[in-house]
Design an enzyme around this catalytic site. Structure first.
Site, mmCIF file in Angstrom:
data_model
loop_
_atom_site.group_PDB
_atom_site.id
_atom_site.type_symbol
_atom_site.label_atom_id
_atom_site.label_comp_id
_atom_site.label_asym_id
_atom_site.label_seq_id
_atom_site.Cartn_x
_atom_site.Cartn_y
_atom_site.Cartn_z
ATOM 1 N N CYS A 116 79.112 26.840 82.268
ATOM 2 C CA CYS A 116 78.158 27.256 83.302
ATOM 3 C C CYS A 116 77.310 26.089 83.792
ATOM 4 O O CYS A 116 77.064 25.939 84.991
ATOM 5 C CB CYS A 116 77.218 28.339 82.765
ATOM 6 S SG CYS A 116 78.034 29.720 81.957
ATOM 7 N N ASP A 117 76.831 25.264 82.865
ATOM 8 C CA ASP A 117 75.777 24.301 83.187
ATOM 9 C C ASP A 117 76.156 22.839 83.022
ATOM 10 O O ASP A 117 75.363 21.953 83.367
ATOM 11 C CB ASP A 117 74.546 24.595 82.317
ATOM 12 C CG ASP A 117 74.004 25.993 82.540
ATOM 13 O OD1 ASP A 117 74.064 26.477 83.686
ATOM 14 O OD2 ASP A 117 73.521 26.608 81.577
ATOM 15 N N CYS A 159 75.835 27.566 77.442
ATOM 16 C CA CYS A 159 77.130 27.659 78.135
ATOM 17 C C CYS A 159 77.441 26.359 78.867
ATOM 18 O O CYS A 159 76.897 26.096 79.938
ATOM 19 C CB CYS A 159 77.121 28.829 79.113
ATOM 20 S SG CYS A 159 78.673 29.036 80.016
#
Length: 315
Positions: A139-140, A136
Site C-alpha cells: 500500500c505505502d 502494508c
C-alpha cells in the site's frame, strides 16, 4: 430486546461491505449495513491511497470510505452505527444481535468485518501511524522510493514486505527478535540474497523516533544489550493480522488463524445464506480493490441465493 427482520444484512463497512451494499441496493434487496467498531475499516487510518482505480490523483483513505458510503446510500442502503455482538446461525433465517440490545433476523448475511493489523504496542507507533509508520508495504512502499526503511517481523509476510521494499528503497533494515526467522526457507533466501536488505538479528524495537514523521528507530540487541539508533524514513510493522471473526467461530469454518473459509470461486461459507468478503476471509492479498471485488461477489451470491429461495417457495 428490540427485533427486526431484513432481507440482506451486511456486517462491516470497508470496501467489501460498501461494495456489497451498492450491488445489493441496486438489486432491490434493501440491505442494512452496520459499520462496526471501525467505520470504514483499515483505510480510515491510511492517509493516501494511490493504487485504487478511478482516483488518478490518489485519495485520502477516510475520504475514500465516505465516497463509498455515499454511493451505497444513494442506492438505498440503510447504513447504521453499531457492532454485531453475537450471532446464531444454527437455524434459518439467521439471527444477529447488535450492541447486545437489537436482534435482527436476516434472510442472508454478508460478513465483511475485515482484519486488524497487529502492532508492537508502542505509543510512537500509533502517533506516527500514517506519518511513516505502516502495516502494508504494498500500500505505502511507493512513498519511500530511494529512502531507508525498517521492517519488523520474522515470518513470510515480513520477508515478503522486505523483499518488495528492497525494489523501491535504498536500504531496508529487517528487525528480527530472535537469531532465526519463522519464514519459509525460500522466503528467507530471497531476503538474504537481496544486496540492500540488512537483517539485524536478536533485535527489538524500543521506540520510533520523530516528532511529526519517522526519522529513526531506536533498537536494542536483546543479547548484548547494545542500544543504537538507525536513521530511517519509514517503519513497517509486519507481525501479522488478526481477522475480526471471533463471534462467528461457533458456526463458520475458519483456518487456524481465524480467517473465514469460503467455497473456492465464491463468497459462500459452510452455512447456507451466509457469505464472507474482504479481509475477514482473505489473508493473501488484503487490498482495497480485492476486498471490493469479493464484496461484489457476496452481493451477487446473496441475490442468487434469495432468488432460489423464492423459486423454491413458489414451487
Amino acid at each position: 430486546m428490540t427485533k427486526e427482520e431484513v432481507k440482506v444484512l451486511i456486517i462491516g463497512s470497508g470496501p467489501a461491505g460498501y461494495t456489497a451494499a451498492i450491488y445489493a441496493s441496486r438489486a432491490g434487496l434493501n440491505p442494512v449495513l452496520y459499520m462496526g467498531e471501525q467505520p470504514g475499516g483499515q483505510l480510515t487510518i491510511t492517509n493516501d491511497v494511490e493504487n485504487y482505480p478511478g482516483y488518478p490523483d490518489g485519495v485520502n483513505g477516510p475520504q475514500m470510505m465516505i465516497d463509498f458510503q455515499q454511493q451505497a446510500e444513494r442506492f438505498g442502503t440503510d447504513v447504521r452505527t453499531g457492532l454485531a455482538t453475537s450471532v446464531d446461525f444454527s437455524g434459518y433465517p439467521h439471527k444477529v444481535v447488535i450492541d447486545d440490545k437489537h436482534e435482527i433476523t436476516a434472510e442472508s448475511v454478508i460478513i465483511s468485518t475485515g482484519a486488524s493489523a497487529k502492532w508492537l504496542g508502542l505509543p510512537s507507533e500509533q502517533r506516527l501511524n500514517g506519518q511513516g509508520v505502516s502495516a502494508c508495504a504494498v500500500c505505502d512502499g511507493f512513498f519511500f522510493r530511494n529512502m531507508d526503511v525498517a521492517v519488523v517481523g520474522a515470518g513470510d509476510t515480513a520477508c515478503e514486505e522486505a523483499t518488495y521494499l528492497s525494489k523501491l528503497c535504498k536500504k531496508v533494515y529487517m528487525l528480527v527478535r530472535r537469531n532465526e526467522m519463522r519464514a519459509s526457507t525460500i522466503m528467507q533466501q530471497r531476503v538474504l540474497k537481496a544486496k540492500n536488505i540488512e537483517v539485524l538479528w536478536n533485535t527489538e524495537t524500543e521506540e520510533i523516533l520523530g516528532e511529526h514523521e519517522v526519522e529513526a528507530v531506536r533498537v536494542i540487541n536483546n543479547q548484548s544489550g547494545e542500544v543504537k539508533e538507525i536513521p530511517v524514513q519509514g517503519f513497517f510493522v509486519a507481525i501479522g493480522h488478526q481477522p475480526n471473526t471471533a463471534i462467528f467461530k461457533d458456526y463458520l469454518k475458519m483456518d487456524e488463524n481465524g480467517y473465514i473459509q469460503t467455497i473456492p470461486g465464491t463468497s459462500r461459507t459452510n452455512i447456507e445464506g451466509v457469505f464472507a468478503a474482504g479481509d475477514a476471509q482473505d489473508h493473501v492479498y488484503r487490498q482495497a480493490v480485492t476486498a471490493a471485488g469479493t464484496g461484489c461477489m457476496a452481493a451477487l451470491d446473496a441475490e442468487r441465493f434469495l432468488a432460489s429461495k423464492e423459486v423454491a417457495v413458489a414451487e
